[in-house]
Design a protein around this motif. Structure first.
Motif, PDB file in Angstrom:
ATOM      1  N   ALA A  46     -30.384  -8.503 -13.765  1.00 53.46           N
ATOM      2  CA  ALA A  46     -29.169  -9.210 -13.395  1.00 53.46           C
ATOM      3  C   ALA A  46     -29.035  -9.212 -11.883  1.00 53.46           C
ATOM      4  O   ALA A  46     -29.590  -8.338 -11.204  1.00 53.46           O
ATOM      5  CB  ALA A  46     -27.965  -8.527 -14.034  1.00 53.46           C
ATOM      6  N   LYS A  49     -28.839  -6.035  -9.498  1.00 51.78           N
ATOM      7  CA  LYS A  49     -29.179  -4.849 -10.288  1.00 51.78           C
ATOM      8  C   LYS A  49     -30.686  -4.687 -10.394  1.00 51.78           C
ATOM      9  O   LYS A  49     -31.445  -5.637 -10.195  1.00 51.78           O
ATOM     10  CB  LYS A  49     -28.561  -4.949 -11.688  1.00 51.78           C
ATOM     11  N   SER A  69     -27.755  -0.015 -25.029  1.00 50.34           N
ATOM     12  CA  SER A  69     -26.752  -1.085 -24.972  1.00 50.34           C
ATOM     13  C   SER A  69     -27.084  -2.275 -25.864  1.00 50.34           C
ATOM     14  O   SER A  69     -26.208  -3.103 -26.129  1.00 50.34           O
ATOM     15  CB  SER A  69     -26.560  -1.557 -23.528  1.00 50.34           C
ATOM     16  N   ARG A  93     -23.072 -10.508 -25.110  1.00 51.80           N
ATOM     17  CA  ARG A  93     -21.927 -10.117 -24.292  1.00 51.80           C
ATOM     18  C   ARG A  93     -22.158 -10.581 -22.860  1.00 51.80           C
ATOM     19  O   ARG A  93     -23.298 -10.773 -22.441  1.00 51.80           O
ATOM     20  CB  ARG A  93     -21.745  -8.592 -24.319  1.00 51.80           C
ATOM     21  N   ASP A  95     -22.249  -8.933 -20.222  1.00 50.72           N
ATOM     22  CA  ASP A  95     -23.129  -8.030 -19.475  1.00 50.72           C
ATOM     23  C   ASP A  95     -24.585  -8.143 -19.899  1.00 50.72           C
ATOM     24  O   ASP A  95     -25.449  -7.442 -19.365  1.00 50.72           O
ATOM     25  CB  ASP A  95     -22.648  -6.572 -19.554  1.00 50.72           C
ATOM     26  N   ASP A  96     -24.891  -9.032 -20.845  1.00 52.31           N
ATOM     27  CA  ASP A  96     -26.286  -9.355 -21.164  1.00 52.31           C
ATOM     28  C   ASP A  96     -26.826 -10.443 -20.245  1.00 52.31           C
ATOM     29  O   ASP A  96     -28.020 -10.758 -20.301  1.00 52.31           O
ATOM     30  CB  ASP A  96     -26.412  -9.833 -22.616  1.00 52.31           C
ATOM     31  N   THR A  97     -25.969 -11.018 -19.429  1.00 47.12           N
ATOM     32  CA  THR A  97     -26.393 -12.065 -18.504  1.00 47.12           C
ATOM     33  C   THR A  97     -27.442 -11.534 -17.543  1.00 47.12           C
ATOM     34  O   THR A  97     -27.227 -10.539 -16.860  1.00 47.12           O
ATOM     35  CB  THR A  97     -25.185 -12.601 -17.719  1.00 47.12           C
TER      36      THR A  97
END
Length: 125
Positions: A46, A49, A69, A93, A95-97
């Motif tokens: 991401a 990150k 996760s 979700r 946050d899986d982007t």
């Protein structure tokens, strides 16, 4: 050996996507081994990150591993007859982007010698 990912896209939270990674070129042979003898994995990165390993699968397909996760939501699988790796992603979700990459480990030592160029997954709330 060339790995080509597909299947990414922009979806809503809760939706599903199925990523594929096809091994092409030179009969998908490296160091005397074919795709069916490569351990494989999906990674993601991401923006801002570090890259992380999402899921891995042994060359036999018998052993799989996932980061916490995604456990229970993602499933890694392979079709050795078609030199193809898949990642089924359910209940996505935000946050899986990330950009998702497949990678090949020729020696079963968690060192990945070949990488695809990635496919983008964007999950909106």
């Amino acid at each position: 050996v060339q790995l080509v990912e597909s299947g990414g896209g922009s979806v809503q939270a809760g939706d599903s996507l199925r990523l594929s990674c096809v091994c092409v070129g030179s009969g998908c042979v490296a160091s005397g081994r074919t795709f069916s003898r490569f351990d494989m994995a999906w990674f993601r990165q991401a923006p801002g990150k570090e890259r992380e390993s999402v899921a891995s699968i042994s060359w036999t397909g018998a052993i799989t591993d996932y980061i916490d996760s995604v456990k229970g939501r993602f499933t890694i699988s392979r079709d050795n007859a078609r030199n193809t790796l898949h990642l089924q992603m359910n209940s996505l979700r935000p946050d899986d982007t990330a950009a998702y990459f497949c990678a090949a480990d020729l020696n079963s030592d968690r060192e990945y010698e070949y990488w695809g160029h990635g496919t983008q997954v964007t999950v909106s709330a």
